[in-house]
Design a protein around this motif. Sequence first.
Motif, PDB file in Angstrom:
ATOM      1  N   CYS A 109       6.521  -6.666  -5.395  1.00 33.09           N
ATOM      2  CA  CYS A 109       6.903  -5.730  -4.337  1.00 33.09           C
ATOM      3  C   CYS A 109       8.171  -6.180  -3.654  1.00 33.09           C
ATOM      4  O   CYS A 109       8.413  -7.370  -3.497  1.00 33.09           O
ATOM      5  N   ALA A 113     -12.765   9.352  -1.679  1.00 30.39           N
ATOM      6  CA  ALA A 113     -12.585   8.276  -2.655  1.00 30.39           C
ATOM      7  C   ALA A 113     -13.911   7.939  -3.331  1.00 30.39           C
ATOM      8  O   ALA A 113     -13.973   7.730  -4.551  1.00 30.39           O
ATOM      9  N   LYS A 159     -13.192   6.643  -7.361  1.00 26.81           N
ATOM     10  CA  LYS A 159     -11.949   5.897  -7.428  1.00 26.81           C
ATOM     11  C   LYS A 159     -12.221   4.429  -7.136  1.00 26.81           C
ATOM     12  O   LYS A 159     -13.186   4.075  -6.451  1.00 26.81           O
ATOM     13  N   LYS A 160     -11.361   3.563  -7.648  1.00 21.29           N
ATOM     14  CA  LYS A 160     -11.441   2.153  -7.271  1.00 21.29           C
ATOM     15  C   LYS A 160     -10.963   2.012  -5.827  1.00 21.29           C
ATOM     16  O   LYS A 160      -9.894   2.493  -5.482  1.00 21.29           O
ATOM     17  N   VAL A 188       0.793  -1.236   0.000  1.00 16.69           N
ATOM     18  CA  VAL A 188       0.000   0.000   0.000  1.00 16.69           C
ATOM     19  C   VAL A 188       0.825   1.286   0.000  1.00 16.69           C
ATOM     20  O   VAL A 188       0.273   2.363  -0.221  1.00 16.69           O
ATOM     21  N   LYS A 189       2.123   1.192   0.243  1.00 23.43           N
ATOM     22  CA  LYS A 189       2.912   2.399   0.503  1.00 23.43           C
ATOM     23  C   LYS A 189       2.910   3.396  -0.648  1.00 23.43           C
ATOM     24  O   LYS A 189       3.088   4.605  -0.421  1.00 23.43           O
ATOM     25  N   ASN A 190       2.710   2.940  -1.888  1.00 24.67           N
ATOM     26  CA  ASN A 190       2.705   3.855  -3.031  1.00 24.67           C
ATOM     27  C   ASN A 190       1.293   4.186  -3.499  1.00 24.67           C
ATOM     28  O   ASN A 190       1.104   4.694  -4.606  1.00 24.67           O
ATOM     29  N   LYS A 191       0.308   3.888  -2.657  1.00 20.04           N
ATOM     30  CA  LYS A 191      -1.085   4.153  -2.993  1.00 20.04           C
ATOM     31  C   LYS A 191      -1.728   4.954  -1.861  1.00 20.04           C
ATOM     32  O   LYS A 191      -1.274   4.913  -0.730  1.00 20.04           O
ATOM     33  N   PRO A 192      -2.807   5.678  -2.156  1.00 23.73           N
ATOM     34  CA  PRO A 192      -3.551   6.306  -1.058  1.00 23.73           C
ATOM     35  C   PRO A 192      -4.150   5.215  -0.179  1.00 23.73           C
ATOM     36  O   PRO A 192      -4.810   4.309  -0.694  1.00 23.73           O
ATOM     37  N   TYR A 193      -3.929   5.293   1.117  1.00 24.99           N
ATOM     38  CA  TYR A 193      -4.468   4.257   1.998  1.00 24.99           C
ATOM     39  C   TYR A 193      -4.846   4.856   3.348  1.00 24.99           C
ATOM     40  O   TYR A 193      -4.405   5.944   3.723  1.00 24.99           O
ATOM     41  N   ASN A 218       2.789  -9.034  -7.223  1.00 33.18           N
ATOM     42  CA  ASN A 218       2.870  -7.600  -7.508  1.00 33.18           C
ATOM     43  C   ASN A 218       4.317  -7.122  -7.684  1.00 33.18           C
ATOM     44  O   ASN A 218       4.545  -5.955  -7.953  1.00 33.18           O
TER      45      ASN A 218
END
Length: 207
Positions: free
Chosen positions: A207, A132, A137-138, A22-27, A205
């Motif tokens: 990661c 969101a 947004k998804k 999740v670190k590179n996504k809005p969370y 993914n």
Amino acid sequence: MYHYFTVDREPTQVMQQLLSLVKNKPYFVVTSNIDSHFINSGFDPNAIFEIEGNCRFMQCETACHVTLYDAEQKLLAFYAKQENGSIPTKLVPKCPKCGGNMKLNIEVDSHFVKGATWQENNQKYRTFLDQAKNKQKKIVLLELGVGLRNVLIKQPFMNFTYYNSNVCYITFNKGEIYVPIEIDSQSIALDGDIGQSLSEIVGLNGC
């Protein structure tokens, strides 16, 4: 317990894997954990809502006022003096307002104090979901190890999925999987070890 769960405790592999996803996504994290593990594992402190409190803080046992106090030094003093699960009575902290006992700020009864930080983080969580949703947004609701009867996280997650077609609800739980038929087409249920499942997803993914 405080010493065991928090002092010099390294982030687990599960936490590291989850952060990598999740670190590179809005969370945003909403958790019933009461031990700061998400913060200590590198998650953004401004994106965490500890919905049932945190054992680092204490409050008046009867909630005669809503101020929270840092409990860490008290708890470490308990640890240093405990013997067979007991501590000297004189170490039990007293409320500075009413003189009664203090207790940890954990939701175990109706006296749980939802202080200023709790209110602020609750609002941040609601705002994150609203923004969101409004932007279409998804959204992925990733639920890890939440019991079937949970009404603070599981029930709101399922309701949010039902009312928003852009949501995917993913639930991980060993031996306790339940997805209502109304959101079946928007859901993924994984019955098994969370660590193993996350390892496979992280691998897919890259990661």
